[in-house]
Write a protein that holds these residues in place. Structure first.
Motif, PDB file in Angstrom:
ATOM      1  N   ASP A   1      13.009 -21.485  65.864  1.00  0.00           N
ATOM      2  CA  ASP A   1      13.913 -22.385  66.588  1.00  0.00           C
ATOM      3  C   ASP A   1      15.356 -21.883  66.589  1.00  0.00           C
ATOM      4  N   MET A   2      15.803 -21.333  65.469  1.00  0.00           N
ATOM      5  CA  MET A   2      17.211 -20.956  65.347  1.00  0.00           C
ATOM      6  C   MET A   2      17.623 -19.864  66.334  1.00  0.00           C
ATOM      7  N   LYS A   3      16.653 -19.121  66.834  1.00  0.00           N
ATOM      8  CA  LYS A   3      16.957 -18.080  67.813  1.00  0.00           C
ATOM      9  C   LYS A   3      17.371 -18.671  69.158  1.00  0.00           C
ATOM     10  N   LEU A   4      17.016 -19.946  69.363  1.00  0.00           N
ATOM     11  CA  LEU A   4      17.299 -20.592  70.640  1.00  0.00           C
ATOM     12  C   LEU A   4      18.513 -21.518  70.580  1.00  0.00           C
ATOM     13  N   TRP A   5      19.076 -21.705  69.387  1.00  0.00           N
ATOM     14  CA  TRP A   5      20.209 -22.615  69.227  1.00  0.00           C
ATOM     15  C   TRP A   5      21.533 -21.875  69.342  1.00  0.00           C
ATOM     16  N   GLY A   6      22.549 -22.565  69.799  1.00  0.00           N
ATOM     17  CA  GLY A   6      23.870 -21.967  69.895  1.00  0.00           C
ATOM     18  C   GLY A   6      24.658 -22.079  68.605  1.00  0.00           C
ATOM     19  N   PHE A   7      24.338 -23.098  67.794  1.00  0.00           N
ATOM     20  CA  PHE A   7      25.052 -23.285  66.522  1.00  0.00           C
ATOM     21  C   PHE A   7      24.489 -22.354  65.450  1.00  0.00           C
ATOM     22  N   THR A   8      25.272 -22.182  64.391  1.00  0.00           N
ATOM     23  CA  THR A   8      24.929 -21.226  63.341  1.00  0.00           C
ATOM     24  C   THR A   8      24.217 -21.909  62.182  1.00  0.00           C
ATOM     25  N   LEU A   9      23.057 -21.368  61.844  1.00  0.00           N
ATOM     26  CA  LEU A   9      22.289 -21.870  60.711  1.00  0.00           C
ATOM     27  C   LEU A   9      22.424 -20.884  59.557  1.00  0.00           C
ATOM     28  N   ILE A  10      22.715 -21.397  58.342  1.00  0.00           N
ATOM     29  CA  ILE A  10      22.857 -20.523  57.180  1.00  0.00           C
ATOM     30  C   ILE A  10      21.842 -20.901  56.112  1.00  0.00           C
ATOM     31  N   ASN A  11      21.606 -19.973  55.202  1.00  0.00           N
ATOM     32  CA  ASN A  11      20.643 -20.168  54.123  1.00  0.00           C
ATOM     33  C   ASN A  11      21.391 -20.491  52.838  1.00  0.00           C
ATOM     34  N   GLU A  12      21.190 -21.702  52.337  1.00  0.00           N
ATOM     35  CA  GLU A  12      21.806 -22.109  51.076  1.00  0.00           C
ATOM     36  C   GLU A  12      20.702 -22.547  50.112  1.00  0.00           C
ATOM     37  N   GLU A  13      20.311 -21.626  49.235  1.00  0.00           N
ATOM     38  CA  GLU A  13      19.216 -21.868  48.286  1.00  0.00           C
ATOM     39  C   GLU A  13      17.943 -22.274  49.020  1.00  0.00           C
ATOM     40  N   ASN A  14      17.673 -21.558  50.107  1.00  0.00           N
ATOM     41  CA  ASN A  14      16.501 -21.768  50.963  1.00  0.00           C
ATOM     42  C   ASN A  14      16.488 -23.136  51.648  1.00  0.00           C
ATOM     43  N   LYS A  15      17.656 -23.714  51.791  1.00  0.00           N
ATOM     44  CA  LYS A  15      17.797 -24.940  52.564  1.00  0.00           C
ATOM     45  C   LYS A  15      18.607 -24.623  53.818  1.00  0.00           C
TER      46      LYS A  15
END
Length: 541
Positions: A83-97
């Motif tokens: 899904d994150m490949k299709l979103w414009g906002f930035t998703l980050i990994n914080e302790e696998n969350k």
């Protein structure tokens, strides 16, 4: 005190309340009965609903949607990664969350999916409070039937952040069945199949209904199947077409992808009433305009596998209920995606056209049913819904992991609840004198999550306080304070804001100390002016 019913959807959300012997869907501040589950952050404000959705073209990096697909999931979940490949906002990994990183009011913010969902819930809560002119604290919230406990608990956490006490979590199709049952109340027993296909999730539930008694027989579904996936298929189709025609690759262009997605969503809706739809985006990529068309037949072909999977789930759920299709009296359509002609055609071919119920509003039925249950469990002695009785099932099998890695099922899916189940097990090795059980990853992090949420809530409260105090002396309706006092207040507000920017998710007691510092400066100033007590009330919240 009223208890509200909320349908927190992937694409759209809705809220309802029982009042004066009827259930009322509450419209939002824009006069809409359904609120898009979108949040957008501009330079100086936060937008919710349709106004947020309109920001996606120009403000795609800070416009958030489909957050329900993140809630309760891990960062490395394959679905999250896709899904994150299709979103414009930035998703980050914080302790696998998975967390969202955005810039707002001059600083970088890291937000959990629960916080974003809380913003939508708070907006719905405020709409009810404005309509009823009373404070709302309790709610019944719906979730997809196939949500696991981690996702359910995350939804409850989001409600708590929004200032709501969740009295009950109810499965969305069960809530829809209540809406249908109350509308078609009869002494005759009916077997009803609820087909709930929304923007991001899909559920099928079979319920036996008689009067105000609802007995769930079986449920099935997919927490990652809905209208958003149909949109994505169209997006991929048109991206390939654009690349082919212009000999380029626009895939990395997130702004263009998001603009194209909105155009595809509109085309999908048009195809429910027309055989052909146009998709047009000016300056889609590298200044190149794009215009194309898609037929209903092509749309159906692109999503053929998805549509057929919904029928497979229907048949599996019938099997779980030990029923055949002839025993179903009515099929209730819930969720905006049930307006798609092919979906209705498949169901009509399976059950017969006369069994398809079209009287229940597919966008509002879930919130309607949640409000009915809310009235049932409230302390309103005048409610006509106190006779409501619901018997549900466990949607997913429950068990534990063996030392060899396999799962031992203790409670099978579609078991009636409440239930008690026992299971015998042997030790993993000879002379073993202790055993260790791990029940859900959520419990392992529960304490950390609780602490994180407390910190987040407190620093957000501090930030809101800073803006309220500053606005009280600089805004259009500012209080009449001396220039000296105004400078002092602006100075302390700037100092606290700088501290917030420099400290990511500070400890609760540190945020409270800064709040005390702010009050120490402000209280003497506001106490000596007329109506100053009004602004001082915010320090007591």
């Amino acid at each position: 005190m009223k208890v509200i019913g909320i349908d927190l959807g992937t694409s759209n959300s809705c809220v309802a309340v029982y009042k004066i012997n009827q259930i009322e869907i509450i419209d939002n501040d824009q006069g809409e009965r359904v609120t898009p589950s979108w949040v957008s952050f501009t330079d100086d404000e936060r937008l919710i609903g349709n106004v947020a959705k309109l920001e996606v073209s120009s403000n795609f990096e800070r416009t958030l949607f489909q957050i329900k697909r993140l809630i309760g999931r891990t960062y490395d979940d394959p679905m999250v990664q896709a899904d994150m490949k299709l979103w414009g906002f930035t998703l980050i990994n914080e302790e696998n969350k998975p967390k969202i990183s955005i810039e707002h009011k001059g600083r970088r913010k890291i937000l959990a999916p629960e916080e974003i969902s809380a913003m939508i819930l708070e907006s719905l809560k405020t709409s009810v409070e404005d309509r009823l002119d009373e404070t709302i604290t309790d709610a019944v919230i719906t979730v997809p039937a196939y949500f696991n406990n981690t996702q359910r608990n995350a939804t409850i956490d989001a409600a708590r952040i929004a200032g709501l006490n969740v009295l009950r979590v109810i499965n969305e199709p069960t809530a829809a069945a209540i809406a249908y049952g109350l509308e078609k109340e009869t002494n005759e027993e009916q077997n009803v199949l609820v087909f709930d296909l929304g923007g991001g999730t899909f559920d099928v539930t079979i319920v036996k209904i008689k009067n105000k008694e609802f007995d769930v027989k079986a449920t099935g579904g997919d927490t990652h199947l809905g209208g958003d996936d149909f949109d994505n298929c169209m997006v991929n189709h048109f991206v390939s077409e654009f690349n082919r025609k212009n000999d380029c690759d626009m895939s990395p262009n997130k702004r263009g992808i998001n603009r194209l997605r909105i155009a595809c969503e509109n085309a999908k809706k048009n195809l429910s009433v027309k055989k052909n739809a146009t998709v047009q985006v000016d300056g889609l990529h590298s200044g190149i305009d794009f215009k194309s068309s898609i037929t209903r037949a092509k749309f159906e072909d692109l999503n053929r596998d998805y549509f057929e999977n919904t029928l497979k789930t229907v048949k599996d759920t019938l099997s779980s209920a030990d029923m055949n299709k002839s025993e179903i009296d009515k099929v209730v359509l819930v969720g905006g995606s049930t307006r798609i002609p092919k979906v209705r055609e498949l169901l009509q071919n399976l059950f017969g056209e006369n069994k398809i119920n079209k009287t229940v509003n597919p966008d509002e039925a879930v919130a309607y049913g949640a409000a009915a249950l809310a009235s049932n469990i409230s302390k309103d002695e005048l409610s006509e819904l106190r006779e409501l009785k619901i018997s549900d099932v466990v949607p997913l099998s429950l068990g534990y992991k063996q030392s060899g890695g396999g799962m031992v099922t203790v409670v099978k899916r579609n078991t009636k609840i409440p239930t008690k189940q026992w299971n015998k097990n042997s030790t993993a090795k000879d002379n073993q004198i202790e055993a260790r059980f791990t029940l859900e990853d959520a419990n392992r992090f529960k304490q950390d999550d609780a602490e994180w949420k407390k910190r987040s809530e407190q620093v957000h409260k501090l930030e809101d306080l800073v803006y309220a105090v500053k606005h009280a002396v600089t805004g259009e309706m500012s209080f009449d304070v001396s220039d000296k006092d105004k400078k002092e207040i602006i100075k302390i507000c700037k100092k606290v804001k700088t501290w917030i920017n420099d400290n990511q998710n500070p400890k609760v007691h540190d945020s409270k100390k800064k709040m005390a510092d702010l009050e120490k400066i402000c209280r003497p100033i506001f106490e000596k002016i007329r109506d100053g007590s009004e602004i001082l009330r915010i320090f007591q919240k």
